[in-house]
Structure formats: structure tokens, C-alpha cells
Design a protein around this motif. Sequence first.
Motif, PDB file in Angstrom:
ATOM      1  N   ILE A  76       0.512   8.654   3.957  1.00 51.33           N
ATOM      2  CA  ILE A  76       1.167   7.864   2.904  1.00 51.33           C
ATOM      3  C   ILE A  76       2.684   8.033   2.987  1.00 51.33           C
ATOM      4  CG2 ILE A  76       1.517   7.689   0.406  1.00 51.33           C
ATOM      5  CD1 ILE A  76      -1.499   8.283   0.105  1.00 51.33           C
ATOM      6  N   ILE A  77       3.141   9.257   3.165  1.00 52.85           N
ATOM      7  CA  ILE A  77       4.584   9.518   3.281  1.00 52.85           C
ATOM      8  C   ILE A  77       5.149   8.832   4.523  1.00 52.85           C
ATOM      9  CG2 ILE A  77       6.304  11.325   3.699  1.00 52.85           C
ATOM     10  CD1 ILE A  77       4.510  13.156   1.907  1.00 52.85           C
ATOM     11  N   THR A 119      -5.878   1.331   2.128  1.00 53.31           N
ATOM     12  CA  THR A 119      -5.136   0.555   1.144  1.00 53.31           C
ATOM     13  C   THR A 119      -4.045   1.395   0.473  1.00 53.31           C
ATOM     14  OG1 THR A 119      -7.026  -0.883   0.730  1.00 53.31           O
ATOM     15  CG2 THR A 119      -5.375  -0.776  -0.996  1.00 53.31           C
ATOM     16  N   LEU A 120      -4.274   2.687   0.324  1.00 57.92           N
ATOM     17  CA  LEU A 120      -3.269   3.557  -0.296  1.00 57.92           C
ATOM     18  C   LEU A 120      -2.021   3.707   0.562  1.00 57.92           C
ATOM     19  CD1 LEU A 120      -5.344   6.483  -1.824  1.00 57.92           C
ATOM     20  CD2 LEU A 120      -3.949   4.829  -3.048  1.00 57.92           C
ATOM     21  N   THR A 121      -2.154   3.564   1.866  1.00 61.45           N
ATOM     22  CA  THR A 121      -0.981   3.699   2.728  1.00 61.45           C
ATOM     23  C   THR A 121      -0.163   2.417   2.648  1.00 61.45           C
ATOM     24  OG1 THR A 121      -2.263   2.995   4.648  1.00 61.45           O
ATOM     25  CG2 THR A 121      -2.032   5.357   4.306  1.00 61.45           C
ATOM     26  N   PRO A 122       1.117   2.515   2.321  1.00 61.30           N
ATOM     27  CA  PRO A 122       1.954   1.321   2.166  1.00 61.30           C
ATOM     28  C   PRO A 122       1.981   0.475   3.439  1.00 61.30           C
ATOM     29  CG  PRO A 122       3.055   3.221   1.272  1.00 61.30           C
ATOM     30  CD  PRO A 122       1.833   3.731   1.982  1.00 61.30           C
ATOM     31  N   ILE A 134     -13.882  -3.133   9.403  1.00 65.56           N
ATOM     32  CA  ILE A 134     -12.997  -3.226   8.251  1.00 65.56           C
ATOM     33  C   ILE A 134     -11.913  -4.234   8.608  1.00 65.56           C
ATOM     34  CG2 ILE A 134     -11.388  -2.008   6.743  1.00 65.56           C
ATOM     35  CD1 ILE A 134     -12.780   0.579   7.430  1.00 65.56           C
ATOM     36  N   VAL A 135     -11.664  -5.180   7.716  1.00 64.92           N
ATOM     37  CA  VAL A 135     -10.590  -6.149   7.913  1.00 64.92           C
ATOM     38  C   VAL A 135      -9.405  -5.685   7.078  1.00 64.92           C
ATOM     39  CG1 VAL A 135      -9.861  -8.551   7.679  1.00 64.92           C
ATOM     40  CG2 VAL A 135     -12.237  -8.020   8.275  1.00 64.92           C
ATOM     41  N   VAL A 136      -8.279  -5.483   7.765  1.00 66.05           N
ATOM     42  CA  VAL A 136      -7.094  -4.939   7.109  1.00 66.05           C
ATOM     43  C   VAL A 136      -5.930  -5.906   7.321  1.00 66.05           C
ATOM     44  CG1 VAL A 136      -5.483  -2.993   7.030  1.00 66.05           C
ATOM     45  CG2 VAL A 136      -7.882  -2.588   7.562  1.00 66.05           C
ATOM     46  N   HIS A 137      -5.197  -6.195   6.257  1.00 66.93           N
ATOM     47  CA  HIS A 137      -3.952  -6.951   6.380  1.00 66.93           C
ATOM     48  C   HIS A 137      -2.827  -5.940   6.441  1.00 66.93           C
ATOM     49  CE1 HIS A 137      -0.351  -9.148   5.183  1.00 66.93           C
ATOM     50  NE2 HIS A 137      -0.944 -10.184   5.758  1.00 66.93           N
ATOM     51  N   GLY A 138      -1.957  -6.130   7.418  1.00 66.49           N
ATOM     52  CA  GLY A 138      -0.866  -5.193   7.572  1.00 66.49           C
ATOM     53  C   GLY A 138       0.475  -5.878   7.700  1.00 66.49           C
ATOM     54  N   LEU A 139       1.504  -5.171   7.309  1.00 68.67           N
ATOM     55  CA  LEU A 139       2.872  -5.653   7.460  1.00 68.67           C
ATOM     56  C   LEU A 139       3.219  -5.737   8.946  1.00 68.67           C
ATOM     57  CD1 LEU A 139       5.143  -6.406   5.526  1.00 68.67           C
ATOM     58  CD2 LEU A 139       5.942  -4.065   5.635  1.00 68.67           C
ATOM     59  N   LEU A 140       2.712  -4.799   9.704  1.00 69.68           N
ATOM     60  CA  LEU A 140       2.820  -4.801  11.160  1.00 69.68           C
ATOM     61  C   LEU A 140       1.422  -4.629  11.742  1.00 69.68           C
ATOM     62  CD1 LEU A 140       5.928  -2.501  11.649  1.00 69.68           C
ATOM     63  CD2 LEU A 140       5.756  -4.872  12.370  1.00 69.68           C
TER      64      LEU A 140
END
Length: 166
Positions: A76-77, A119-122, A134-140
Motif C-alpha cells: 500500500i505504501i 483494491t486497497l493498493t492505490p 481476477i479482473v483488475v483495473h489499473g492506473l498502469l
Amino acid sequence: MKKRYGAFVLFVLLFVFWFILSFEFSLEVAIIGLLASLMVVFFNYDLVFNQQAITKLTIRTIIRFFVLIFILIYNIILSNIHVAKIVLSKKMPIDPGFVTIKQKLKKELNQSLYANAITLTPGTLTVDMNKDEIVVHGLLKKYVRDLEGSSLEKAFLDLEGVKNHD
């Protein structure tokens, strides 16, 4: 009888956690905490206390759980730092999108906890999951692809007791 004992222990832990988070000891707070804890135990009883999801509570399991919490906090950090760099950059180098990653966990509870940890990880959001993916949307998208084989995934596999992570 073990299920009822487990449900009682979960209720007590949630109730104590409620008081830790509330920082206030009053009748109203106690009643709300009591009702919230009861509802969480009631609505999650089948998920938490089914035969497939039950994990023996051993010293090794407890150590693995705390290692998992440490790795989650670390991730998370680290993700916060990555997202902050992206947002503060003039070019804002993002490559958003959906990525499907393989689900190696077998127990439903661990699968849902892993999806929530993602989901907790920004910069990431679990959108959908089934027993295999698992389908994940990511910024990158690159960071989402890096979840496969990551320390977070390995910590969940260790908690589940999977010997071979490959």
C-alpha cells in the motif's frame, strides 16, 4: 459446535475492534458496535465457517497472517508513492486499463481477501473475479500484470498453505 465457538470468537474480536476504532465508550457506541458485529458474523457465517475455508489455527498460520499484513502495508505504501509520482508528474504517464490475472488461491475466503487487498493498493481496483481469474483495473497496466508472482500473492499462497507457488 466448533462453528459456533468460531462465530463467537469472531464476534468478540469484531466488537473489541469496534471499540478500538471508535475511541469512545458509551451505551450508544456499544449498542451500534454490538449490532454491527452481530450482522457481520451473521451475514458472513457461511463464507467464513464452511469446511473448505477452515484453516487450522497454528503458530505457523498466525505468523503467516502477520507476514501477510506486513506485506500488504508495504505494498500500500509503495503504491501510494507510485501513484503520487504519476499524479505529480507534468506528463502524467498513465496507461489505464483492465487486466485479467490468474487466481491461484483455492479457498473462497482467501480469494475474496486477495481481491480486496488488490483494491486497497492505490491505483488498482478489482472489478470482477471468479475461481480462476481476477479482473483488475489499473492506473498502469504494467503494475497490474506485476501482481502475478508478487510478494502479496505469495503471502496469500503461504497463508493458504500452498507449497509450490508456480
